[in-house]
Design a protein around this motif. Structure first.
Motif, short mmCIF file in Angstrom:
data_model
loop_
_atom_site.label_atom_id
_atom_site.label_comp_id
_atom_site.label_asym_id
_atom_site.label_seq_id
_atom_site.Cartn_x
_atom_site.Cartn_y
_atom_site.Cartn_z
N PRO A 30 -41.50 40.96 -65.87
CA PRO A 30 -40.52 40.16 -66.60
C PRO A 30 -39.12 40.77 -66.61
O PRO A 30 -38.15 40.09 -66.93
CB PRO A 30 -41.09 40.08 -68.02
CG PRO A 30 -42.11 41.14 -68.10
CD PRO A 30 -42.58 41.43 -66.72
N PHE A 31 -38.98 42.05 -66.28
CA PHE A 31 -37.66 42.67 -66.25
C PHE A 31 -37.03 42.63 -64.87
O PHE A 31 -35.95 43.15 -64.67
CB PHE A 31 -37.73 44.11 -66.77
CG PHE A 31 -38.08 44.17 -68.23
CD1 PHE A 31 -37.27 43.56 -69.18
CD2 PHE A 31 -39.23 44.80 -68.65
CE1 PHE A 31 -37.59 43.60 -70.52
CE2 PHE A 31 -39.57 44.84 -69.99
CZ PHE A 31 -38.74 44.24 -70.93
N ASN A 32 -37.71 41.98 -63.91
CA ASN A 32 -37.12 41.74 -62.61
C ASN A 32 -35.87 40.88 -62.82
O ASN A 32 -35.91 39.92 -63.59
CB ASN A 32 -38.14 41.03 -61.72
CG ASN A 32 -37.62 40.71 -60.35
OD1 ASN A 32 -36.64 40.00 -60.19
ND2 ASN A 32 -38.30 41.23 -59.35
N LEU A 83 -41.90 25.08 -49.20
CA LEU A 83 -41.29 24.89 -47.89
C LEU A 83 -40.04 25.75 -47.74
O LEU A 83 -39.91 26.50 -46.76
CB LEU A 83 -40.94 23.41 -47.72
CG LEU A 83 -40.57 22.98 -46.34
CD1 LEU A 83 -41.60 21.99 -45.83
CD2 LEU A 83 -39.21 22.33 -46.35
N TRP A 84 -39.13 25.69 -48.69
CA TRP A 84 -37.88 26.42 -48.57
C TRP A 84 -38.04 27.92 -48.72
O TRP A 84 -37.37 28.69 -48.02
CB TRP A 84 -36.85 25.88 -49.58
CG TRP A 84 -36.31 24.57 -49.13
CD1 TRP A 84 -36.63 23.34 -49.63
CD2 TRP A 84 -35.42 24.35 -48.04
NE1 TRP A 84 -35.96 22.37 -48.91
CE2 TRP A 84 -35.21 22.95 -47.94
CE3 TRP A 84 -34.77 25.18 -47.14
CZ2 TRP A 84 -34.38 22.40 -46.98
CZ3 TRP A 84 -33.94 24.62 -46.18
CH2 TRP A 84 -33.75 23.24 -46.11
N MET A 85 -38.92 28.38 -49.61
CA MET A 85 -39.14 29.83 -49.74
C MET A 85 -39.76 30.40 -48.48
O MET A 85 -39.39 31.49 -48.03
CB MET A 85 -40.02 30.14 -50.96
CG MET A 85 -39.25 30.13 -52.22
SD MET A 85 -40.06 30.90 -53.65
CE MET A 85 -41.77 30.71 -53.36
N THR A 86 -40.72 29.69 -47.90
CA THR A 86 -41.36 30.15 -46.67
C THR A 86 -40.36 30.18 -45.53
O THR A 86 -40.32 31.14 -44.75
CB THR A 86 -42.56 29.26 -46.33
OG1 THR A 86 -43.43 29.20 -47.46
CG2 THR A 86 -43.32 29.80 -45.15
N ALA A 111 -33.20 42.49 -46.87
CA ALA A 111 -32.42 41.75 -47.86
C ALA A 111 -33.02 41.96 -49.25
O ALA A 111 -34.25 42.06 -49.40
CB ALA A 111 -32.41 40.26 -47.52
N PRO A 112 -32.18 42.05 -50.27
CA PRO A 112 -32.69 42.32 -51.63
C PRO A 112 -33.67 41.27 -52.15
O PRO A 112 -34.51 41.57 -52.99
CB PRO A 112 -31.42 42.33 -52.49
CG PRO A 112 -30.29 42.53 -51.55
CD PRO A 112 -30.72 42.01 -50.22
N VAL A 113 -33.61 40.05 -51.65
CA VAL A 113 -34.49 38.99 -52.13
C VAL A 113 -35.86 39.00 -51.42
O VAL A 113 -36.79 38.33 -51.87
CB VAL A 113 -33.79 37.62 -51.99
CG1 VAL A 113 -33.77 37.14 -50.56
CG2 VAL A 113 -34.40 36.60 -52.90
N MET A 114 -35.99 39.77 -50.34
CA MET A 114 -37.25 39.77 -49.57
C MET A 114 -38.47 40.19 -50.39
O MET A 114 -39.51 39.54 -50.29
CB MET A 114 -37.12 40.63 -48.31
CG MET A 114 -36.46 39.91 -47.16
SD MET A 114 -37.32 38.44 -46.62
CE MET A 114 -38.60 39.14 -45.61
N PRO A 115 -38.40 41.25 -51.20
CA PRO A 115 -39.59 41.59 -51.99
C PRO A 115 -40.04 40.46 -52.92
O PRO A 115 -41.23 40.22 -53.09
CB PRO A 115 -39.16 42.83 -52.79
CG PRO A 115 -38.05 43.42 -52.01
CD PRO A 115 -37.35 42.26 -51.35
N LEU A 116 -39.07 39.76 -53.50
CA LEU A 116 -39.41 38.62 -54.37
C LEU A 116 -40.09 37.52 -53.56
O LEU A 116 -41.12 37.00 -53.96
CB LEU A 116 -38.15 38.08 -55.05
CG LEU A 116 -38.36 36.79 -55.85
CD1 LEU A 116 -39.16 37.08 -57.11
CD2 LEU A 116 -37.03 36.16 -56.18
N LEU A 117 -39.51 37.17 -52.41
CA LEU A 117 -40.09 36.13 -51.57
C LEU A 117 -41.49 36.52 -51.12
O LEU A 117 -42.40 35.69 -51.09
CB LEU A 117 -39.19 35.85 -50.37
CG LEU A 117 -37.86 35.17 -50.67
CD1 LEU A 117 -36.99 35.12 -49.43
CD2 LEU A 117 -38.08 33.79 -51.23
#
Length: 187
Positions: free
Chosen positions: A34-36, A116-119, A132-138
């Motif tokens: 939750p602190f992400n 679809l868009w996240m994949t 990219a910083p968002v890759m671990p989240l994805l």
């Protein structure tokens, strides 16, 4: 013309809120911390709607029922307001039952569009900028969907076709939802 502009703005606002609520439920399901910072942003955007629903429904261990119910309420309000803007009149009482079902189909459509868009974003970033910083989240969000496909597909070395399979499956699900909606609401 004014009704088209209002319909457009309503679609954007409802879709963004619905997506945020679905992502909130999804982060709950994958146990994203939750602190992400991304979790925090989603919680801040959706808390005003989820907290009152949480007083009525409690979240399950895997499914965040308040967030999904709030997404359904947003979809219902979107459909009803769209009807009012489009026709200039209130919907009849008899059309409320189909609107409840249409709201569920709208939430499902939002969900498959998110998948679809996240994949797609994850696949593109894995080639262009895998750090990219968002890759671990994805990766955290899509892993529960991609891992079962990876277990089925043969290992082709460095090429992973599981995102392609998931994209095709999400697109097929969107087509099926379109057909179901058309079959249910065609006069």
């Amino acid at each position: 013309m004014l009704s088209d502009i209002l319909q457009f703005l309503l679609t954007i606002a409802a879709t963004l809120m619905g997506i945020a609520l679905i992502l909130r439920a999804w982060t709950h399901a994958v146990r994203l911390h939750p602190f992400n910072p991304y979790s925090q942003a989603i919680i801040r955007v959706t808390n005003w709607l989820v907290q009152p629903v949480r007083k009525i429904l409690s979240p399950g261990s895997l499914i965040d029922w308040p967030s999904l119910s709030a997404a359904w309420l947003v979809a219902l309000a979107y459909l009803l307001l769209g009807w009012i803007i489009g026709t200039g009149s209130l919907p009849s009482v008899g059309s409320l039952g189909p609107a409840l079902i249409a709201a569920m189909l709208t939430v499902a459509r939002w969900l498959f569009n998110i998948i679809l868009w996240m994949t797609l974003l994850q696949a593109i970033l894995s080639w262009v900028n895998p750090m990219a910083p968002v890759m671990p989240l994805l990766q955290t969000l899509t892993a529960p969907l991609l891992d079962p496909i990876r277990r089925i597909l043969p290992n082709l070395g460095g090429i992973d076709f599981s995102p392609l399979v998931l994209l095709v499956l999400a697109q097929i699900a969107l087509m099926v939802l379109q057909r179901v909606a058309f079959a249910l609401f065609a006069v």
